[in-house]
Design a protein around this motif. Structure first.
Motif, PDB file in Angstrom:
ATOM      1  N   LYS A 192      -3.606   5.721  -3.714  1.00 41.58           N
ATOM      2  CA  LYS A 192      -4.731   6.647  -3.908  1.00 41.58           C
ATOM      3  C   LYS A 192      -4.508   7.542  -5.115  1.00 41.58           C
ATOM      4  O   LYS A 192      -5.443   8.199  -5.570  1.00 41.58           O
ATOM      5  N   ASN A 193      -3.279   7.604  -5.604  1.00 46.16           N
ATOM      6  CA  ASN A 193      -2.990   8.279  -6.875  1.00 46.16           C
ATOM      7  C   ASN A 193      -2.628   7.216  -7.906  1.00 46.16           C
ATOM      8  O   ASN A 193      -2.116   6.157  -7.541  1.00 46.16           O
ATOM      9  N   THR A 234       3.578   9.941   4.977  1.00 47.76           N
ATOM     10  CA  THR A 234       3.073  10.867   6.009  1.00 47.76           C
ATOM     11  C   THR A 234       2.066  11.847   5.401  1.00 47.76           C
ATOM     12  O   THR A 234       1.886  11.898   4.186  1.00 47.76           O
ATOM     13  N   PHE A 287       8.665   6.392  -2.638  1.00 48.56           N
ATOM     14  CA  PHE A 287      10.026   5.876  -2.802  1.00 48.56           C
ATOM     15  C   PHE A 287      10.151   4.454  -2.245  1.00 48.56           C
ATOM     16  O   PHE A 287      10.796   3.603  -2.850  1.00 48.56           O
ATOM     17  N   PRO A 311       8.578  14.108  -4.371  1.00 54.26           N
ATOM     18  CA  PRO A 311       8.306  15.265  -3.496  1.00 54.26           C
ATOM     19  C   PRO A 311       9.388  16.344  -3.471  1.00 54.26           C
ATOM     20  O   PRO A 311       9.055  17.528  -3.385  1.00 54.26           O
ATOM     21  N   PRO A 312      10.705  15.989  -3.533  1.00 55.13           N
ATOM     22  CA  PRO A 312      11.697  17.076  -3.407  1.00 55.13           C
ATOM     23  C   PRO A 312      11.552  18.190  -4.440  1.00 55.13           C
ATOM     24  O   PRO A 312      12.062  19.286  -4.229  1.00 55.13           O
ATOM     25  N   LEU A 359      -6.518   3.260   1.146  1.00 58.89           N
ATOM     26  CA  LEU A 359      -6.650   2.271   2.222  1.00 58.89           C
ATOM     27  C   LEU A 359      -7.641   2.758   3.273  1.00 58.89           C
ATOM     28  O   LEU A 359      -7.551   3.894   3.739  1.00 58.89           O
ATOM     29  N   ILE A 378      -1.354  -0.859  -4.206  1.00 59.75           N
ATOM     30  CA  ILE A 378      -2.542  -0.022  -3.988  1.00 59.75           C
ATOM     31  C   ILE A 378      -2.056   1.410  -3.771  1.00 59.75           C
ATOM     32  O   ILE A 378      -1.147   1.641  -2.964  1.00 59.75           O
ATOM     33  N   MET A 413       1.948  21.912   1.586  1.00 58.01           N
ATOM     34  CA  MET A 413       2.929  21.676   0.508  1.00 58.01           C
ATOM     35  C   MET A 413       3.441  20.251   0.616  1.00 58.01           C
ATOM     36  O   MET A 413       4.571  20.023   1.024  1.00 58.01           O
ATOM     37  N   VAL A 459       0.862  -1.184   0.000  1.00 57.74           N
ATOM     38  CA  VAL A 459       0.000   0.000   0.000  1.00 57.74           C
ATOM     39  C   VAL A 459       0.897   1.232   0.000  1.00 57.74           C
ATOM     40  O   VAL A 459       1.618   1.481   0.976  1.00 57.74           O
ATOM     41  N   GLY A 460       0.864   1.994  -1.099  1.00 57.08           N
ATOM     42  CA  GLY A 460       1.678   3.204  -1.214  1.00 57.08           C
ATOM     43  C   GLY A 460       2.842   2.993  -2.176  1.00 57.08           C
ATOM     44  O   GLY A 460       3.702   2.156  -1.927  1.00 57.08           O
ATOM     45  N   ILE A 501       7.485   0.196   5.736  1.00 62.32           N
ATOM     46  CA  ILE A 501       8.761   0.777   5.282  1.00 62.32           C
ATOM     47  C   ILE A 501       8.594   2.264   4.967  1.00 62.32           C
ATOM     48  O   ILE A 501       7.485   2.739   4.714  1.00 62.32           O
ATOM     49  N   GLY A 502       9.722   2.978   4.989  1.00 64.04           N
ATOM     50  CA  GLY A 502       9.707   4.401   4.627  1.00 64.04           C
ATOM     51  C   GLY A 502       9.262   5.282   5.782  1.00 64.04           C
ATOM     52  O   GLY A 502       9.329   4.910   6.961  1.00 64.04           O
ATOM     53  N   GLN A 509      13.064  11.101   8.315  1.00 61.21           N
ATOM     54  CA  GLN A 509      12.088  10.750   7.272  1.00 61.21           C
ATOM     55  C   GLN A 509      12.572  11.334   5.941  1.00 61.21           C
ATOM     56  O   GLN A 509      12.200  12.434   5.553  1.00 61.21           O
ATOM     57  N   LEU A 510      13.440  10.570   5.282  1.00 59.60           N
ATOM     58  CA  LEU A 510      14.092  11.022   4.054  1.00 59.60           C
ATOM     59  C   LEU A 510      13.955   9.975   2.953  1.00 59.60           C
ATOM     60  O   LEU A 510      13.798   8.774   3.222  1.00 59.60           O
TER      61      LEU A 510
END
Ligand SMILES: Cc1cc2nc3c(=O)[nH]c(=O)nc-3n(C[C@H](O)[C@H](O)[C@H](O)COP(=O)(O)OP(=O)(O)OC[C@H]3O[C@@H](n4cnc5c(N)ncnc54)[C@H](O)[C@@H]3O)c2cc1C
Length: 423
Positions: A32-33, A104, A10, A39-40, A76, A30, A121, A6-7, A296-297, A314-315
């Motif tokens: 939602k987009n 997140t 990266f 993101p950077p 989800l 899965i 943002m 799910v997600g 993960i992540g 969180q990178l």
């Protein structure tokens, strides 16, 4: 063997890429987009510097050659760990192994007015919304009937002095000087935007070196950005940002990049959730207290890595490395081999401030200025999904930096006509 991820950020995307090479597995992603995004660089979409399509890539195209891959478009909603099934906004999916990689969401720290009226943002939708907002306010400021109106529409307060806030402030200041001053005769000769960057901490770029923090502060000040440190946003009422030190600024734009909280994973026991709502995992990213579920992540909190006893930052690199290692460990589980514990290989961090200026902290030394800027550009091309996107990014940057003037400044209003509400 059904592995459900799910997600597709990266972490999830790198895991899915590795796993889809093993033809004996069925992989379902899965999201939602229907696209992966980077993101950077969303702040460059938000400031109309690059096109959205350059930093996004549709999952179905990414995995079109993997016969064992399925994409499920949906959000989800719940996890049933005993039945091994997840519910989404568009149906149920059952799993043998489940991997949670939803990252997140923006954290407003319980400030209702900020949540209601500030501009976040975090996602592509946020970036497009912010772009429209800034451009619309440019027009409103140009037409403003009173000084107070013009002031309110041309003032931008950015809350959060991390890389996102710094990069956004630098880019807006650049826009002010190079574009507004030229294209808006109402604002000439020097542009009109007032940009205020605020953070509760005593310095910008919190986790970076002192040298990088100082460089960011000085460059932004030189560009006309007002940097307000040691005070946070307390409220946002009647078009006024209220700060903890009692001061206020009237503005129609409060950009919120002050913090994140892990996405909710409904259905996991309370004992599996830790600080910042992050999911507690062991050294192999297995969720504590449940079977056959991994995280993960950004969404997970792993304290087993001796170099990071309070959990990893969180990178993107942490997410990528965890995704790749979990692919190896799932294979180890299936082949009944011993598992490998995760250890983060910290390759350093960087932030761009404006054209020709960036800061790069490597594990052993820091460098700043033009060479750091080139390094930042180069490093951010590598992980962009798709060869065509990399070429478009390089040529887009080349043109924009050469002319000081990209031409993407369109106000595009969302239109829902044609959505069949009865379907
Ligand atoms: C503006 C910004 C700038 C950043 N800059 C940098 C940087 O310069 N360097 C750096 O190292 N890190 C940076 N980061 C942090 C970096 O982006 C994250 O650490 C990284 O994206 C985490 O990867 P992830 O796969 O865990 O989560 P994400 O990349 O957030 O991916 C989560 C995925 O899950 C999907 N999803 C979320 N909720 C659901 C749901 N309920 N159902 C289905 N799908 C869901 C999302 O659509 C998304 O595809 C930045 C972050 C932001 C927001």
């Amino acid at each position: 063997m059904n592995i459900v991820i799910v997600g597709g950020g990266f972490a999830g995307m790198n895991l899915a890429k590795q796993l889809s090479k093993n033809k004996s597995l069925n992989i379902t992603l899965i999201d939602k987009n229907n696209y992966h995004f980077f993101p950077p660089l969303i702040y460059q979409v938000a400031t109309a510097f690059i096109e959205t399509s350059i930093i996004t890539y549709p999952f179905r195209k990414m995995f079109s050659k993997a016969a064992n891959f399925r994409f499920h478009y949906g959000e989800l909603k719940a996890i049933d760990v005993s039945e091994k099934v997840v519910s989404t906004s568009s149906g149920e999916v059952s799993y043998d192994y489940l991997v949670l990689a939803m990252g997140t969401e923006t954290n407003y720290f319980g400030m209702e007015n900020v949540e209601k009226y500030a501009v976040p943002m975090k996602t592509i939708d946020d970036a497009i919304n912010l772009r429209n907002h800034i451009l619309r306010n440019g027009e409103r400021a140009a037409q403003g009937h009173s000084d107070a109106d013009r002031e309110r529409f041309s003032t931008i307060v950015i809350s959060g002095g991390g890389p996102t806030g710094v990069e956004l402030a630098g880019m807006l200041a650049y826009m002010n000087k190079k574009i507004l001053a030229k294209e808006y005769p109402e604002f000439s000769p020097n542009g009109r935007m007032r940009i205020v960057l605020v953070d509760m901490a005593p310095s910008l770029l919190g986790p970076m070196s002192k040298k990088s923090q100082q460089e960011a502060y000085e460059v932004l000040q030189d560009m006309g950005v007002e940097v307000k440190l040691n005070t946070g946003v307390k409220d946002y009422v009647d078009g006024k940002v209220i700060f903890a030190d009692g001061s206020t600024i009237a503005t129609d734009t409060l950009i919120w990049s002050s913090g994140v909280i892990a996405k909710e994973a409904p259905g996991l026991p309370k004992e599996s959730i830790g600080r910042g709502r992050r999911i507690l995992v062991d050294a192999y990213n297995k969720v504590q207290g449940v079977d056959d579920v991994f995280a993960i992540g950004d969404i997970c909190l792993q304290t087993s890595d001796t170099a990071f006893p309070n959990g990893h930052p969180q990178l993107a690199q942490v997410a990528i490395q965890q995704g790749k290692l979990l692919a190896k460990n799932l294979d180890n589980i299936l082949e009944k081999r011993p598992l490998e514990a995760f250890k983060y290989n910290d390759k350093g961090s960087m932030a761009i401030i404006t054209k020709n200026k960036a800061v790069v902290d490597l594990p052993k030394f820091t460098f700043t200025g033009w060479f750091a800027w080139l390094t930042w550009l180069f490093i951010h091309i590598i992980p962009i999904a798709g060869f065509r996107n990399k070429i478009k990014l390089v040529t887009g940057w080349f043109w924009s930096f050469l002319t000081n003037n990209p031409s993407l400044r369109l106000i595009i209003r969302p239109n829902t006509q044609g959505d069949n509400k009865s379907a």
